[in-house]
Design a protein around this motif. Sequence first.
Motif, mmCIF file in Angstrom:
data_model
loop_
_atom_site.group_PDB
_atom_site.id
_atom_site.type_symbol
_atom_site.label_atom_id
_atom_site.label_comp_id
_atom_site.label_asym_id
_atom_site.label_seq_id
_atom_site.Cartn_x
_atom_site.Cartn_y
_atom_site.Cartn_z
ATOM 1 N N SER A 113 0.980 -1.109 -0.158
ATOM 2 C CA SER A 113 0.208 0.059 0.020
ATOM 3 C C SER A 113 1.009 1.290 0.040
ATOM 4 C CB SER A 113 -0.836 0.041 1.298
ATOM 5 O OG SER A 113 -1.813 1.023 1.128
ATOM 6 N N GLU B 160 1.109 5.355 1.077
ATOM 7 C CA GLU B 160 0.730 6.328 1.732
ATOM 8 C C GLU B 160 1.427 7.586 1.946
ATOM 9 O OE1 GLU B 160 -0.140 4.467 5.430
ATOM 10 O OE2 GLU B 160 1.493 5.396 6.287
ATOM 11 N N ALA C 291 -7.236 11.162 8.134
ATOM 12 C CA ALA C 291 -6.715 10.871 7.119
ATOM 13 C C ALA C 291 -7.649 10.695 6.068
ATOM 14 C CB ALA C 291 -5.659 9.225 6.924
ATOM 15 N N TYR D 272 -8.794 8.471 2.628
ATOM 16 C CA TYR D 272 -8.276 7.114 1.958
ATOM 17 C C TYR D 272 -8.801 7.210 0.639
ATOM 18 C CZ TYR D 272 -7.779 4.752 6.436
ATOM 19 O OH TYR D 272 -7.407 4.321 7.768
ATOM 20 N N LYS E 232 -2.886 12.898 6.672
ATOM 21 C CA LYS E 232 -2.113 11.733 5.962
ATOM 22 C C LYS E 232 -3.136 11.409 4.693
ATOM 23 C CE LYS E 232 -0.313 8.215 8.366
ATOM 24 N NZ LYS E 232 1.126 8.409 7.868
ATOM 25 N N TRP E 233 -2.463 10.955 3.595
ATOM 26 C CA TRP E 233 -3.140 10.674 2.367
ATOM 27 C C TRP E 233 -2.892 9.157 2.172
ATOM 28 C CZ3 TRP E 233 -6.547 13.087 -0.911
ATOM 29 C CH2 TRP E 233 -6.647 12.430 -2.326
ATOM 30 N N ASN E 234 -3.968 8.356 2.127
ATOM 31 C CA ASN E 234 -3.506 6.921 1.761
ATOM 32 C C ASN E 234 -3.865 6.560 0.311
ATOM 33 O OD1 ASN E 234 -2.888 5.329 4.422
ATOM 34 N ND2 ASN E 234 -4.692 6.476 5.144
ATOM 35 N N GLY F 9 4.026 9.094 -2.712
ATOM 36 C CA GLY F 9 3.583 7.986 -1.945
ATOM 37 C C GLY F 9 4.590 7.301 -1.463
#
Length: 326
Positions: free
Chosen positions: A147, A149, A261, A263, A297-299, A313
């Motif tokens: 993943s 982030e 965050a 998502y 946060k950016w997922n 990322g």
Amino acid sequence: MSYTITTESFDSIIYSWDKLRHCLKWSSVFILPAWLKVWWESFGREAELYLRMLWQEKKAIGFAPLQLTNETASFIGSADVCDYLDFAIAPGREQDFFTTLLEDLREKGISKLDLRPLRYDSTVLTQLVGIAQNRGYEVLRHPEDVSLELDLPLTWNEYLAILKAKQRHEVRRKLRRLWEAGSVEHHCIEVGREVAGYLDIFLQLFSLSRDEKAGFMNPKMESFFRSMSKAMAEIGLLRLGILKLDKVPAAMTIGFDYNGAHYLYNSAYDPQFSHLSVGLLCKILCLKESIEKGKKKWNFLKGGEPYKYQLGGQEVPLYSCQIVIA
């Protein structure tokens, strides 16, 4: 210490959500009761449902969202729509929770746990694995995916500064070209009852995809997306990003704001605007809005697509874990 394990239903957990949300750590949207209920109603039902809450008197210690097939226990959820899964446990009570859970599963005749997908910092990998090994159980852990982030800075300019020079130039160039193409509107909105109408637009854009996305959205998956979006809207987490060019929807994102965050869950765009990079820019503009709203946060979520790295990322490894408890 004396503990009690209760058999729960999705409705009982959802009913107690206002209390449970504060005393247990719900690490992601993919383990929230509302999400799990939609997944089960869409894709489950063939296995035996195992929803257990561990209590110490009236204090919730942990929640196990599992399904049982033959002698194997696995998480409710699947890797194709749930990016990572875990248990929900009161911080500091992992030892008590997992020790009691393992005994209860063994009493039910369960011989194996097959748990996936897992973040490296999940309670499974940081706590359960050690407890199982100390008991002499066989534990296997395998890398499964990644993943991505990004820790968000305070301002858009600070974000641009962390990008490599080439990517920073490309972001600015593509945005400038979009503004020059016509009247541009972008909003990342919280929706309520009107979610069905927005989902119609998203699914129409999705159907125009010329890649593997078109085959992904079969009738069963469409039903899941509609039910999931409605459920997430009802608890105030759903965010839909929509980019319009001259009033025409060109691209959309589906995402969730949770625990400070954002998502980024899925996206779609109209190929007739692909020369303007509308799919990428819809994501970038939503990221910009998240910074402006103070998100931390950016997922980007699961998958190693190149654009996620280009936008800053950082990889988060995902694993599967099998534990033999017979």
